[in-house]
Design a protein around this motif. Structure first.
Motif, PDB file in Angstrom:
ATOM      1  N   LEU A 180       0.833  -1.211   0.000  1.00 46.82           N
ATOM      2  CA  LEU A 180       0.000   0.000   0.000  1.00 46.82           C
ATOM      3  C   LEU A 180       0.865   1.258   0.000  1.00 46.82           C
ATOM      4  CD1 LEU A 180      -2.763  -1.104   2.537  1.00 46.82           C
ATOM      5  CD2 LEU A 180      -2.933  -1.004   0.053  1.00 46.82           C
ATOM      6  N   LEU A 225     -11.002  -1.214   1.023  1.00 44.53           N
ATOM      7  CA  LEU A 225      -9.957  -1.750   0.159  1.00 44.53           C
ATOM      8  C   LEU A 225     -10.422  -3.015  -0.549  1.00 44.53           C
ATOM      9  CD1 LEU A 225      -6.909  -1.522  -0.660  1.00 44.53           C
ATOM     10  CD2 LEU A 225      -6.425  -3.105   1.223  1.00 44.53           C
ATOM     11  N   MET A 227      -8.685  -6.008  -3.525  1.00 45.99           N
ATOM     12  CA  MET A 227      -7.488  -6.447  -4.237  1.00 45.99           C
ATOM     13  C   MET A 227      -7.784  -7.676  -5.065  1.00 45.99           C
ATOM     14  SD  MET A 227      -4.472  -6.086  -1.338  1.00 45.99           S
ATOM     15  CE  MET A 227      -3.232  -6.629  -2.517  1.00 45.99           C
ATOM     16  N   ILE A 246      -4.918  -3.176  -6.930  1.00 44.60           N
ATOM     17  CA  ILE A 246      -5.356  -2.633  -5.653  1.00 44.60           C
ATOM     18  C   ILE A 246      -6.446  -1.608  -5.924  1.00 44.60           C
ATOM     19  CG2 ILE A 246      -4.658  -1.451  -3.547  1.00 44.60           C
ATOM     20  CD1 ILE A 246      -1.768  -2.252  -4.213  1.00 44.60           C
ATOM     21  N   TYR A 280      -0.161  -3.927  -9.470  1.00 45.02           N
ATOM     22  CA  TYR A 280       1.026  -4.257  -8.688  1.00 45.02           C
ATOM     23  C   TYR A 280       1.586  -5.594  -9.135  1.00 45.02           C
ATOM     24  CZ  TYR A 280      -1.507  -7.843  -6.075  1.00 45.02           C
ATOM     25  OH  TYR A 280      -2.212  -8.972  -5.745  1.00 45.02           O
TER      26      TYR A 280
END
Length: 289
Positions: A180, A225, A227, A246, A280
């Motif tokens: 993060l 959040l 992901m 993310i 990512y």
């Protein structure tokens, strides 16, 4: 026709046992009943990565009635009851229950049929179970459900399925915090060091073969959040090669992507993606990628 061991105590093991040949003379093997205060399996768990035997072993059926089974130092399964059978090559069938508290219950079922083995695991405290089995220490609470299938009856059989965890929190997770930070999502990092980040659901389809675990379109989502993850984990080398997305402020960020037909335009076609997201990639050692 049987051996009774009234008291067997060594190290941290303190049990009673009854050992007898299989009741059917046509079936070779042994029935072993173990009961008592505690069975220490730390050394056995450490040797689970041993090379597969080239010759078939002795079939065994274990029946268990134990106050505790120690799997790792200071990590015990409590109130373990059930039956587990080994056919000489693999663990073939199992019905195991554990838990003194209804909220800590663990239920494991393994069934062999049509040349395959089917595993079903349910736990009412996912965080506690993951910690006891030394998988992950930073997850709190949650309901765990695992469904899996071994494609054959040999030790080398591919294992595939999916795992799901509902309503849990993650705290003090250094790898997630670093990820993060790299993505400049700093506000959520502060939550990790406090009460943690709450998640509504984790879903992870997987395959495991030759010590390589492959995940595809795994996702975790919560209010703050979300992901996704796709890639491989090499358990023998303890390396990871995973990429994904993310999605901060997940519930708000994905509102437009859930609109039928046009939702894919906002997410770029990625399942569980958001309007604002960061890609990512993680590679290297699983503990410090």
């Amino acid at each position: 026709n049987q051996v009774n061991i009234n008291h067997l105590k060594f190290g941290q093991t303190d049990v009673q046992a009854i050992i007898a040949p299989h009741s059917d003379p046509g079936n070779k093997g042994w029935n072993i009943h173990v009961s008592g205060k505690q069975l220490n399996l730390i050394e056995w768990m450490a040797s689970e990565d041993m090379v597969y035997e080239k010759t078939k072993g002795v079939p065994l059926i274990f029946s268990l009635n134990l106050d505790a089974i120690q799997l790792y130092p200071n990590k015990n399964l409590l109130d373990v009851n059930g039956v587990i059978s080994f056919d000489g090559w693999v663990w073939k069938e199992a019905k195991i229950k554990s838990g003194r508290d209804i909220n800590k219950a663990l239920d494991i079922k393994l069934e062999a049929k049509i040349g395959k083995r089917f595993l079903n695991v349910e736990a009412k405290d996912a965080g506690a179970i993951l910690k006891i089995f030394d998988y992950y220490d930073n997850l709190i609470g949650g309901r765990l459900s695992l469904r899996g299938e071994y494609e054959g009856m040999s030790p080398e059989s591919k294992f595939s399925g999916h795992v799901r965890i509902d309503d849990f929190r993650v705290i003090k997770a250094p790898i997630l915090a670093n990820l993060l930070n790299v993505a400049s999502i700093t506000g959520i990092v502060d939550e990790l060091s406090g009460v943690g980040i709450g998640f509504r659901r984790l879903v992870a389809p997987f395959e495991s073969k030759d010590e390589i675990i492959t995940v595809k379109d795994a996702s975790v989502s919560g209010l703050s959040l979300g992901m996704t993850a796709t890639g491989n984990i090499d358990t023998s080398r303890e390396t990871i090669d995973v990429k994904g997305t993310i999605v901060p402020a997940y519930m708000l960020n994905t509102a437009l992507t859930r609109i039928p037909i046009i939702g894919k335009l906002f997410s770029g076609g990625e399942k569980y993606g958001g309007v604002f997201a960061a890609n990512y990639a993680m590679t290297g050692n699983v503990k410090e990628p």
